[in-house]
Design a protein around this motif. Sequence first.
Motif, PDB file in Angstrom:
ATOM      1  N   GLN A   1       1.385  -3.125   8.554  1.00 45.47           N
ATOM      2  CA  GLN A   1       2.585  -2.329   8.386  1.00 45.47           C
ATOM      3  C   GLN A   1       3.117  -2.509   6.962  1.00 45.47           C
ATOM      4  O   GLN A   1       3.440  -3.608   6.546  1.00 45.47           O
ATOM      5  CB  GLN A   1       3.654  -2.774   9.397  1.00 45.47           C
ATOM      6  CG  GLN A   1       4.949  -1.998   9.328  1.00 45.47           C
ATOM      7  CD  GLN A   1       4.808  -0.593   9.865  1.00 45.47           C
ATOM      8  OE1 GLN A   1       3.807  -0.284  10.550  1.00 45.47           O
ATOM      9  NE2 GLN A   1       5.747   0.267   9.561  1.00 45.47           N
ATOM     10  N   VAL A   2       3.201  -1.403   6.224  1.00 49.64           N
ATOM     11  CA  VAL A   2       3.694  -1.453   4.852  1.00 49.64           C
ATOM     12  C   VAL A   2       5.220  -1.480   4.861  1.00 49.64           C
ATOM     13  O   VAL A   2       5.866  -0.696   5.555  1.00 49.64           O
ATOM     14  CB  VAL A   2       3.200  -0.230   4.060  1.00 49.64           C
ATOM     15  CG1 VAL A   2       3.806  -0.223   2.665  1.00 49.64           C
ATOM     16  CG2 VAL A   2       1.676  -0.222   3.983  1.00 49.64           C
ATOM     17  N   GLY A  26       2.299  -5.869   3.237  1.00 50.38           N
ATOM     18  CA  GLY A  26       1.544  -5.184   4.282  1.00 50.38           C
ATOM     19  C   GLY A  26       0.192  -4.661   3.840  1.00 50.38           C
ATOM     20  O   GLY A  26      -0.689  -4.475   4.663  1.00 50.38           O
ATOM     21  N   ARG A  27       0.039  -4.370   2.540  1.00 45.51           N
ATOM     22  CA  ARG A  27      -1.251  -3.918   2.030  1.00 45.51           C
ATOM     23  C   ARG A  27      -1.421  -4.421   0.612  1.00 45.51           C
ATOM     24  O   ARG A  27      -0.464  -4.812  -0.042  1.00 45.51           O
ATOM     25  CB  ARG A  27      -1.360  -2.390   2.073  1.00 45.51           C
ATOM     26  CG  ARG A  27      -1.502  -1.846   3.481  1.00 45.51           C
ATOM     27  CD  ARG A  27      -1.805  -0.370   3.519  1.00 45.51           C
ATOM     28  NE  ARG A  27      -3.112  -0.039   2.963  1.00 45.51           N
ATOM     29  CZ  ARG A  27      -3.657   1.170   3.067  1.00 45.51           C
ATOM     30  NH1 ARG A  27      -3.005   2.150   3.681  1.00 45.51           N
ATOM     31  NH2 ARG A  27      -4.828   1.421   2.532  1.00 45.51           N
ATOM     32  N   THR A  28      -2.657  -4.382   0.139  1.00 49.97           N
ATOM     33  CA  THR A  28      -2.967  -4.905  -1.181  1.00 49.97           C
ATOM     34  C   THR A  28      -2.259  -4.097  -2.254  1.00 49.97           C
ATOM     35  O   THR A  28      -2.415  -2.881  -2.345  1.00 49.97           O
ATOM     36  CB  THR A  28      -4.482  -4.869  -1.431  1.00 49.97           C
ATOM     37  OG1 THR A  28      -5.142  -5.567  -0.389  1.00 49.97           O
ATOM     38  CG2 THR A  28      -4.807  -5.499  -2.772  1.00 49.97           C
ATOM     39  N   SER A  31      -4.163  -1.751  -4.654  1.00 52.84           N
ATOM     40  CA  SER A  31      -4.822  -0.568  -4.109  1.00 52.84           C
ATOM     41  C   SER A  31      -3.878   0.612  -3.967  1.00 52.84           C
ATOM     42  O   SER A  31      -4.227   1.624  -3.362  1.00 52.84           O
ATOM     43  CB  SER A  31      -5.435  -0.885  -2.737  1.00 52.84           C
ATOM     44  OG  SER A  31      -4.424  -1.169  -1.793  1.00 52.84           O
ATOM     45  N   CYS A  32      -2.681   0.512  -4.530  1.00 53.07           N
ATOM     46  CA  CYS A  32      -1.687   1.552  -4.317  1.00 53.07           C
ATOM     47  C   CYS A  32      -1.315   2.247  -5.617  1.00 53.07           C
ATOM     48  O   CYS A  32      -1.671   1.824  -6.711  1.00 53.07           O
ATOM     49  CB  CYS A  32      -0.425   0.963  -3.696  1.00 53.07           C
ATOM     50  SG  CYS A  32       0.546  -0.032  -4.836  1.00 53.07           S
ATOM     51  N   ASN A  77       3.656  -8.742  -6.051  1.00 54.19           N
ATOM     52  CA  ASN A  77       3.599  -7.488  -5.277  1.00 54.19           C
ATOM     53  C   ASN A  77       4.894  -6.695  -5.423  1.00 54.19           C
ATOM     54  O   ASN A  77       5.447  -6.179  -4.433  1.00 54.19           O
ATOM     55  CB  ASN A  77       3.327  -7.763  -3.796  1.00 54.19           C
ATOM     56  CG  ASN A  77       1.951  -8.318  -3.554  1.00 54.19           C
ATOM     57  OD1 ASN A  77       1.053  -8.178  -4.383  1.00 54.19           O
ATOM     58  ND2 ASN A  77       1.783  -8.976  -2.422  1.00 54.19           N
ATOM     59  N   TYR A 100      -1.620   5.000  -0.921  1.00 55.81           N
ATOM     60  CA  TYR A 100      -2.789   4.153  -1.089  1.00 55.81           C
ATOM     61  C   TYR A 100      -4.054   4.926  -1.412  1.00 55.81           C
ATOM     62  O   TYR A 100      -5.158   4.463  -1.151  1.00 55.81           O
ATOM     63  CB  TYR A 100      -2.951   3.242   0.140  1.00 55.81           C
ATOM     64  CG  TYR A 100      -1.882   2.176   0.119  1.00 55.81           C
ATOM     65  CD1 TYR A 100      -0.636   2.421   0.692  1.00 55.81           C
ATOM     66  CD2 TYR A 100      -2.079   0.970  -0.535  1.00 55.81           C
ATOM     67  CE1 TYR A 100       0.375   1.476   0.634  1.00 55.81           C
ATOM     68  CE2 TYR A 100      -1.073   0.016  -0.594  1.00 55.81           C
ATOM     69  CZ  TYR A 100       0.149   0.283  -0.010  1.00 55.81           C
ATOM     70  OH  TYR A 100       1.150  -0.659  -0.081  1.00 55.81           O
ATOM     71  N   TYR A 113       5.052   6.042   2.406  1.00 56.70           N
ATOM     72  CA  TYR A 113       5.841   4.829   2.627  1.00 56.70           C
ATOM     73  C   TYR A 113       7.034   4.804   1.674  1.00 56.70           C
ATOM     74  O   TYR A 113       6.879   5.047   0.471  1.00 56.70           O
ATOM     75  CB  TYR A 113       4.980   3.579   2.409  1.00 56.70           C
ATOM     76  CG  TYR A 113       3.756   3.555   3.273  1.00 56.70           C
ATOM     77  CD1 TYR A 113       2.503   3.863   2.758  1.00 56.70           C
ATOM     78  CD2 TYR A 113       3.851   3.239   4.636  1.00 56.70           C
ATOM     79  CE1 TYR A 113       1.379   3.854   3.554  1.00 56.70           C
ATOM     80  CE2 TYR A 113       2.721   3.233   5.435  1.00 56.70           C
ATOM     81  CZ  TYR A 113       1.495   3.538   4.887  1.00 56.70           C
ATOM     82  OH  TYR A 113       0.389   3.540   5.689  1.00 56.70           O
TER      83      TYR A 113
END
Length: 124
Positions: A1-2, A26-28, A31-32, A77, A100, A113
């Motif tokens: 979950q971002v 929630g995510r790398t 990669s965004c 981040n 992403y 998001y």
Amino acid sequence: QVQLVESGGGLVQAGDSLRLACATSGRTFSSCAMAWFRQAPGKEREFVAAIRPSDDSKDYADSVKGRFTISGDNARNTVYLQMNSLKAEDTAVYYCAAEYRRFLRRTPGEYPYWGQGTQVTVSS
């Protein structure tokens, strides 16, 4: 979950500076693509700036170019928006957004998001 959490808004005078932060989880982060948008009362949400942390590519709206700087901290981040020489017309709720596919887009609909927003008020 971002999750995206903005901070750093406030009330300042014209000519002052502010730095907004958007912490992601929630995510790398690498990669965004991340962006800042803003929305003033009665107006549509508008693009401010975007960054792709993996190669530090950036894009700015003409209205903020030369005054605002977007940056990313891969270790934390977190993406920042340094706002200098603020004007009354910069008053808005500022939102950070993430997608992403790592495209630097200017359209809100391209970003799935969003953070909750932070108010920036510039008095003249």
